[in-house]
Motif scaffolding. Sequence first.
Motif, PDB file in Angstrom:
ATOM      1  N   CYS A  86       1.806  -4.864 -15.452  1.00 11.26           N
ATOM      2  CA  CYS A  86       0.426  -4.899 -15.927  1.00 11.26           C
ATOM      3  C   CYS A  86       0.296  -5.850 -17.121  1.00 11.26           C
ATOM      4  N   ASN A  87      -0.957  -6.160 -17.476  1.00 15.82           N
ATOM      5  CA  ASN A  87      -1.182  -7.118 -18.561  1.00 15.82           C
ATOM      6  C   ASN A  87      -0.719  -6.607 -19.920  1.00 15.82           C
ATOM      7  N   ASP A  88      -0.510  -5.314 -20.072  1.00 18.39           N
ATOM      8  CA  ASP A  88       0.027  -4.763 -21.321  1.00 18.39           C
ATOM      9  C   ASP A  88       1.550  -4.643 -21.266  1.00 18.39           C
ATOM     10  N   ASP A  89       2.144  -5.239 -20.235  1.00 24.51           N
ATOM     11  CA  ASP A  89       3.594  -5.286 -20.008  1.00 24.51           C
ATOM     12  C   ASP A  89       4.165  -3.953 -19.527  1.00 24.51           C
ATOM     13  N   SER A  90       3.317  -3.011 -19.184  1.00 22.88           N
ATOM     14  CA  SER A  90       3.802  -1.760 -18.602  1.00 22.88           C
ATOM     15  C   SER A  90       4.072  -1.979 -17.112  1.00 22.88           C
ATOM     16  N   LEU A  91       4.784  -1.032 -16.518  1.00 22.94           N
ATOM     17  CA  LEU A  91       5.136  -1.119 -15.104  1.00 22.94           C
ATOM     18  C   LEU A  91       4.484   0.025 -14.343  1.00 22.94           C
ATOM     19  N   TYR A  92       3.970  -0.290 -13.159  1.00 20.67           N
ATOM     20  CA  TYR A  92       3.343   0.708 -12.298  1.00 20.67           C
ATOM     21  C   TYR A  92       4.078   0.708 -10.970  1.00 20.67           C
ATOM     22  N   THR A  93       4.463   1.876 -10.491  1.00 20.56           N
ATOM     23  CA  THR A  93       5.167   2.009  -9.216  1.00 20.56           C
ATOM     24  C   THR A  93       4.289   2.765  -8.227  1.00 20.56           C
ATOM     25  N   GLY A  94       4.236   2.262  -7.000  1.00 19.10           N
ATOM     26  CA  GLY A  94       3.462   2.918  -5.957  1.00 19.10           C
ATOM     27  C   GLY A  94       4.065   2.665  -4.586  1.00 19.10           C
ATOM     28  N   TRP A  95       3.417   3.203  -3.557  1.00 21.66           N
ATOM     29  CA  TRP A  95       3.853   2.941  -2.183  1.00 21.66           C
ATOM     30  C   TRP A  95       2.607   2.690  -1.339  1.00 21.66           C
ATOM     31  N   THR A  96       2.795   1.979  -0.235  1.00 15.14           N
ATOM     32  CA  THR A  96       1.688   1.655   0.652  1.00 15.14           C
ATOM     33  C   THR A  96       2.237   1.279   2.027  1.00 15.14           C
ATOM     34  N   ASN A  97       1.348   1.244   3.014  1.00 10.83           N
ATOM     35  CA  ASN A  97       1.759   0.745   4.328  1.00 10.83           C
ATOM     36  C   ASN A  97       1.178  -0.645   4.581  1.00 10.83           C
ATOM     37  N   ASN A  98       0.479  -1.204   3.587  1.00  9.94           N
ATOM     38  CA  ASN A  98      -0.060  -2.560   3.685  1.00  9.94           C
ATOM     39  C   ASN A  98      -0.024  -3.181   2.290  1.00  9.94           C
ATOM     40  N   LEU A  99       1.066  -3.852   2.000  1.00  6.69           N
ATOM     41  CA  LEU A  99       1.309  -4.358   0.652  1.00  6.69           C
ATOM     42  C   LEU A  99       0.265  -5.389   0.216  1.00  6.69           C
ATOM     43  N   GLU A 100      -0.051  -6.314   1.078  1.00  5.53           N
ATOM     44  CA  GLU A 100      -1.017  -7.361   0.726  1.00  5.53           C
ATOM     45  C   GLU A 100      -2.389  -6.757   0.400  1.00  5.53           C
ATOM     46  N   LYS A 101      -2.844  -5.851   1.239  1.00  5.49           N
ATOM     47  CA  LYS A 101      -4.141  -5.208   1.021  1.00  5.49           C
ATOM     48  C   LYS A 101      -4.132  -4.370  -0.260  1.00  5.49           C
ATOM     49  N   ARG A 102      -3.042  -3.654  -0.492  1.00  6.76           N
ATOM     50  CA  ARG A 102      -2.945  -2.800  -1.675  1.00  6.76           C
ATOM     51  C   ARG A 102      -2.961  -3.627  -2.952  1.00  6.76           C
ATOM     52  N   LEU A 103      -2.261  -4.754  -2.956  1.00  2.00           N
ATOM     53  CA  LEU A 103      -2.247  -5.621  -4.126  1.00  2.00           C
ATOM     54  C   LEU A 103      -3.655  -6.155  -4.407  1.00  2.00           C
ATOM     55  N   LYS A 104      -4.366  -6.570  -3.365  1.00  2.00           N
ATOM     56  CA  LYS A 104      -5.742  -7.055  -3.535  1.00  2.00           C
ATOM     57  C   LYS A 104      -6.636  -5.958  -4.093  1.00  2.00           C
ATOM     58  N   THR A 105      -6.405  -4.731  -3.635  1.00  2.00           N
ATOM     59  CA  THR A 105      -7.182  -3.600  -4.128  1.00  2.00           C
ATOM     60  C   THR A 105      -6.923  -3.369  -5.614  1.00  2.00           C
ATOM     61  N   HIS A 106      -5.650  -3.428  -6.016  1.00  2.00           N
ATOM     62  CA  HIS A 106      -5.314  -3.289  -7.435  1.00  2.00           C
ATOM     63  C   HIS A 106      -5.988  -4.391  -8.246  1.00  2.00           C
ATOM     64  N   LEU A 107      -5.887  -5.622  -7.776  1.00  2.00           N
ATOM     65  CA  LEU A 107      -6.451  -6.761  -8.514  1.00  2.00           C
ATOM     66  C   LEU A 107      -7.972  -6.686  -8.627  1.00  2.00           C
TER      67      LEU A 107
END
Length: 84
Positions: A9-30
């Motif tokens: 993250c922009n504050d240098d923290s780390l976030y861990t998650g799981w998904t069945n569609n990595l590309e879609k999940r990343l776009k959702t986070h962004l």
Amino acid sequence: MNYVYILRCNDDSLYTGWTNNLEKRLKTHLAGKGAKYTKARLPVELVYYEEFEDKIEAMKREYKIKQLSRKEKLKLVHIEDIDK
């Protein structure tokens, strides 16, 4: 496929998650809709992921990664800790 992923993250923290569609999940986070935690820490960057055939295995791995210390997570993703 199922994925376990780590975002920086922009504050240098780390976030861990799981998904069945990595590309879609990343776009959702962004887009600020992925998780309450990341929404407040945009932008995020994908720094690590693992692939799994089975959803249960991915969820188990996510749990194990979340139990790691920050130092251990940084080692896993090959990032040097700026706070040494």
